[in-house]
Design a protein around this motif. Sequence first.
Motif, PDB file in Angstrom:
ATOM      1  N   UNK A 197     -92.491-122.989  49.039  1.00  0.00           N
ATOM      2  CA  UNK A 197     -91.203-123.593  49.391  1.00  0.00           C
ATOM      3  C   UNK A 197     -90.351-123.811  48.151  1.00  0.00           C
ATOM      4  N   UNK A 198     -89.855-122.737  47.563  1.00  0.00           N
ATOM      5  CA  UNK A 198     -89.079-122.895  46.331  1.00  0.00           C
ATOM      6  C   UNK A 198     -87.768-123.640  46.580  1.00  0.00           C
ATOM      7  N   UNK A 199     -87.412-124.513  45.649  1.00  0.00           N
ATOM      8  CA  UNK A 199     -86.175-125.290  45.787  1.00  0.00           C
ATOM      9  C   UNK A 199     -85.059-124.757  44.892  1.00  0.00           C
ATOM     10  N   UNK A 200     -85.387-123.767  44.055  1.00  0.00           N
ATOM     11  CA  UNK A 200     -84.381-123.246  43.126  1.00  0.00           C
ATOM     12  C   UNK A 200     -83.797-121.899  43.578  1.00  0.00           C
ATOM     13  N   UNK A 201     -84.041-121.536  44.839  1.00  0.00           N
ATOM     14  CA  UNK A 201     -83.453-120.316  45.385  1.00  0.00           C
ATOM     15  C   UNK A 201     -83.159-120.523  46.866  1.00  0.00           C
TER      16      UNK A 201
ATOM     17  N   UNK B  69     -79.485-123.487  41.180  1.00  0.00           N
ATOM     18  CA  UNK B  69     -80.031-122.875  42.396  1.00  0.00           C
ATOM     19  C   UNK B  69     -79.433-121.476  42.544  1.00  0.00           C
ATOM     20  N   UNK B  70     -80.307-120.493  42.686  1.00  0.00           N
ATOM     21  CA  UNK B  70     -79.861-119.119  42.872  1.00  0.00           C
ATOM     22  C   UNK B  70     -79.597-118.894  44.354  1.00  0.00           C
ATOM     23  N   UNK B  71     -78.408-118.402  44.669  1.00  0.00           N
ATOM     24  CA  UNK B  71     -78.043-118.111  46.055  1.00  0.00           C
ATOM     25  C   UNK B  71     -77.978-116.599  46.211  1.00  0.00           C
ATOM     26  N   UNK B  72     -78.792-116.087  47.133  1.00  0.00           N
ATOM     27  CA  UNK B  72     -78.902-114.651  47.342  1.00  0.00           C
ATOM     28  C   UNK B  72     -78.655-114.366  48.813  1.00  0.00           C
ATOM     29  N   UNK B  73     -77.838-113.346  49.081  1.00  0.00           N
ATOM     30  CA  UNK B  73     -77.688-112.943  50.473  1.00  0.00           C
ATOM     31  C   UNK B  73     -77.539-111.433  50.516  1.00  0.00           C
ATOM     32  N   UNK B  74     -77.875-110.869  51.679  1.00  0.00           N
ATOM     33  CA  UNK B  74     -77.772-109.438  51.862  1.00  0.00           C
ATOM     34  C   UNK B  74     -78.441-109.025  53.154  1.00  0.00           C
ATOM     35  N   UNK B  75     -78.396-107.719  53.420  1.00  0.00           N
ATOM     36  CA  UNK B  75     -78.967-107.186  54.652  1.00  0.00           C
ATOM     37  C   UNK B  75     -80.013-106.122  54.328  1.00  0.00           C
ATOM     38  N   UNK B  76     -81.244-106.388  54.755  1.00  0.00           N
ATOM     39  CA  UNK B  76     -82.339-105.425  54.615  1.00  0.00           C
ATOM     40  C   UNK B  76     -82.287-104.446  55.791  1.00  0.00           C
ATOM     41  N   UNK B  77     -82.812-103.248  55.584  1.00  0.00           N
ATOM     42  CA  UNK B  77     -82.828-102.263  56.672  1.00  0.00           C
ATOM     43  C   UNK B  77     -83.737-102.713  57.816  1.00  0.00           C
ATOM     44  N   UNK B  78     -84.912-103.257  57.467  1.00  0.00           N
ATOM     45  CA  UNK B  78     -85.908-103.619  58.483  1.00  0.00           C
ATOM     46  C   UNK B  78     -86.558-104.958  58.148  1.00  0.00           C
ATOM     47  N   UNK B  79     -87.279-105.502  59.114  1.00  0.00           N
ATOM     48  CA  UNK B  79     -88.016-106.753  58.909  1.00  0.00           C
ATOM     49  C   UNK B  79     -89.044-106.597  57.796  1.00  0.00           C
ATOM     50  N   UNK B  80     -89.670-105.430  57.711  1.00  0.00           N
ATOM     51  CA  UNK B  80     -90.664-105.190  56.660  1.00  0.00           C
ATOM     52  C   UNK B  80     -90.036-105.387  55.274  1.00  0.00           C
ATOM     53  N   UNK B  81     -88.831-104.832  55.068  1.00  0.00           N
ATOM     54  CA  UNK B  81     -88.174-104.976  53.779  1.00  0.00           C
ATOM     55  C   UNK B  81     -87.784-106.429  53.508  1.00  0.00           C
TER      56      UNK B  81
ATOM     57  N   UNK C 121     -84.817-121.420  31.124  1.00  0.00           N
ATOM     58  CA  UNK C 121     -84.661-120.165  31.843  1.00  0.00           C
ATOM     59  C   UNK C 121     -83.778-120.403  33.070  1.00  0.00           C
ATOM     60  N   UNK C 122     -82.808-119.551  33.259  1.00  0.00           N
ATOM     61  CA  UNK C 122     -81.946-119.680  34.431  1.00  0.00           C
ATOM     62  C   UNK C 122     -82.698-119.219  35.679  1.00  0.00           C
ATOM     63  N   UNK C 123     -82.232-119.686  36.825  1.00  0.00           N
ATOM     64  CA  UNK C 123     -82.850-119.267  38.086  1.00  0.00           C
ATOM     65  C   UNK C 123     -82.702-117.757  38.257  1.00  0.00           C
ATOM     66  N   UNK C 124     -81.568-117.221  37.818  1.00  0.00           N
ATOM     67  CA  UNK C 124     -81.358-115.774  37.939  1.00  0.00           C
ATOM     68  C   UNK C 124     -82.395-115.012  37.116  1.00  0.00           C
ATOM     69  N   UNK C 125     -82.659-115.474  35.914  1.00  0.00           N
ATOM     70  CA  UNK C 125     -83.668-114.826  35.063  1.00  0.00           C
ATOM     71  C   UNK C 125     -85.059-114.967  35.691  1.00  0.00           C
ATOM     72  N   UNK C 126     -85.350-116.151  36.226  1.00  0.00           N
ATOM     73  CA  UNK C 126     -86.656-116.398  36.847  1.00  0.00           C
ATOM     74  C   UNK C 126     -86.903-115.446  38.012  1.00  0.00           C
ATOM     75  N   UNK C 127     -85.869-115.181  38.817  1.00  0.00           N
ATOM     76  CA  UNK C 127     -86.011-114.359  40.019  1.00  0.00           C
ATOM     77  C   UNK C 127     -85.507-112.929  39.829  1.00  0.00           C
TER      78      UNK C 127
END
Length: 126
Positions: free
Chosen positions: A57-61, A30-42, A1-7
């Motif tokens: 402490x996931x090591x694959x993201x 390793x899945x690399x994800x970045x972006x901007x949430x509206x608030x800390x809650x999100x 399973x790819x990291x993308x599929x896992x997450x």
Amino acid sequence: MTAKAKYQDVLDLGEALNIKNGDVSEENGVLKVKGMAKTQYEKNLLWDKIKAIGGENPTDIMANITVEDTSVFHRHTVKSGETLGKIAKQYYGDASKYQTIFKANSDILKNPDLIHPDQELIIPNL
């Protein structure tokens, strides 16, 4: 399973939250994800989902999630049947913190027992 599929549930949540400037790539498992949430809650919702899938402490993201509006914890639109206590429980895990929400919204709320559907409430940072 790819990291993308896992997450995939994390990616779906990011889409549902309308994360801005989102970018997803996979490198050496390793899945690399970045972006901007509206608030800390999100942002917290995303991290909770990441930890639910990958552990504390996931090591694959690698996630770099920034917050657009740090002046508040969240902005909540009241739904029918809600109380300040129920809203406080949702965001803080403690219904007795309803007074914190009431005080932060004293410009629109005159009584903590009277809130109405469609009112937008500030959920302040603690």
